[in-house]
Design an enzyme around this catalytic site. Structure first.
Site, mmCIF file in Angstrom:
data_model
loop_
_atom_site.group_PDB
_atom_site.id
_atom_site.type_symbol
_atom_site.label_atom_id
_atom_site.label_comp_id
_atom_site.label_asym_id
_atom_site.label_seq_id
_atom_site.Cartn_x
_atom_site.Cartn_y
_atom_site.Cartn_z
ATOM 1 N N THR A 1 3.256 2.451 -5.082
ATOM 2 C CA THR A 1 3.408 3.894 -5.274
ATOM 3 C C THR A 1 3.800 4.497 -3.934
ATOM 4 O OG1 THR A 1 1.702 3.915 -6.969
ATOM 5 C CG2 THR A 1 2.261 6.023 -5.980
ATOM 6 N N LYS B 1 5.653 9.012 -11.541
ATOM 7 C CA LYS B 1 4.304 8.634 -11.080
ATOM 8 C C LYS B 1 3.645 9.772 -10.292
ATOM 9 C CE LYS B 1 0.936 5.840 -9.730
ATOM 10 N NZ LYS B 1 -0.075 5.302 -10.593
ATOM 11 N N PRO C 1 0.793 -1.237 0.000
ATOM 12 C CA PRO C 1 0.000 0.000 0.000
ATOM 13 C C PRO C 1 0.829 1.292 0.000
ATOM 14 C CG PRO C 1 -0.874 -1.577 1.600
ATOM 15 C CD PRO C 1 0.422 -2.143 1.102
#
Ligand code: NAD
Length: 298
Positions: free
Chosen positions: A96, A171, A66
């Site tokens: 991420t 990202k 997560p």
């Protein structure tokens, strides 16, 4: 190839399934026993900790967790990957997380003799299921080339973005822009409709004019404009507002660390924070248009 896979959630689960389909041998771990069992039934081997994954005979370990805290725990913890893995095993984190945490973990891995890449993805759960993800990869070029055949089992577009952490840089920059552009499209659509325009007609004009972007064209937030968009099914599915809030937070935090102003990014973050606090975190992030519409409209 023999691959260890840690984190079998909405993204990691389908990614691991695609690696099995591509003919790789997998050893998997997740805190959720159910998630591990599902992969076991498809032919993966089970491990009961990150340490056990690291100790099994793997050539590559992929993590899909997560957030930064989970990544640090799994790699740097006492029962973690780095304390147990053989030198030379390639480590790939596809979660991420903020770029500086990615660089910190990569530096610790390199110091132990393990090459590491950050390889966050875009494409969502559908891209994960269809094996069409985009991978934004940070790390040494030769390690990137080593990872490419593995990543090709899960994605279509695999891009080297530069040194360690740069995959995460790409990202967070992209997702900050996405958050801002969604709020902007929501504001413009709501204004047009409030001034008497039909939503579908307005979207058509925007999408053939200079306001056009992904948020207006592919995931338009106004209900009924796009039949298959979350806006036309009560904002279910899609990319959750809480995930957008997380990514905007990563951008703000990374920006703070290098004293870079992100004025619109911070405003978008605050809008999503309020939206989430109102209980909307599970709705697709295009639902932010509800901030602007009268209750009867969306
Ligand atoms: P998720 O919450 O569905 O899955 C995370 C998994 O990690 C869970 O199964 C959880 O049990 C497991 N986990 C947590 N801590 C662990 C630990 N210490 N050891 C082993 N397993 C552990 O999340 P997701 O949607 O799969 O997202 C994963 C990452 O991908 C996130 O960083 C997210 O921001 C990113 N991402 C998500 C999407 C999306 O559309 N869902 C799109 C792009 C990127």
């Amino acid at each position: 190839m023999r691959i260890g896979f840690i984190g079998l959630g909405n993204m990691g689960g389908p990614m691991a399934r695609n690696l099995l389909k591509a003919g790789h041998t997998l050893t998997v771990f997740d805190l959720s026993k159910k998630a591990v069992e599902e992969l076991f039934e498809l032919g993966a081997m089970k491990a009961d900790s990150p340490a056990k994954v690291a100790q099994s005979e793997v050539e590559v370990i992929i993590t899909m967790l997560p957030a930064s805290a989970h990544v640090k725990r799994v790699y740097l913890g006492e029962e973690g990957v780095l304390a147990n893995v053989s030198r030379g095993v390639l480590l790939i984190d596809s979660s991420t997380i903020d770029p500086l945490s990615a660089r910190e973990v990569a530096a610790a891995a390199t110091a132990r003799g393990n090459p590491m890449l950050d390889a966050p993805v875009s494409g969502g759960t559908l891209g994960a299921a269809n094996g069409t993800l985009t991978f934004m990869v940070g790390g040494a070029l030769d390690d990137f080339e080593r990872a490419r055949p593995v990543l090709a089992g899960m994605g279509k577009n695999i891009v080297h973005c530069g040194g360690a952490g740069n995959g995460q840089v790409a990202k967070v920059a992209n997702n900050m822009l996405l958050g801002i552009s969604m709020v902007a499209v929501a504001e413009a659509m709501a204004l047009g409709v409030a001034l008497g325009m039909d939503g579908k007609t307005l979207a058509g004009i925007i999408n053939t004019s200079s306001g056009r972007c992904w948020s207006s064209e592919v995931n338009n937030p106004y209900p009924g404009v796009l039949e298959n968009a979350p806006a036309s099914r009560g904002y279910s599915g899609g990319f959750g507002s809480d995930l957008m809030l997380k990514d905007l937070g990563l951008a703000s935090e990374a920006a703070r660390q290098v004293r870079q102003p992100v004025i619109l990014g911070a405003m978008a973050e605050q809008l999503y924070q309020r939206f989430s606090a109102q209980g909307n975190g599970g709705l697709d992030f295009s639902a932010i248009i509800r901030t602007y519409l009268k209750e009867t409209q969306a």
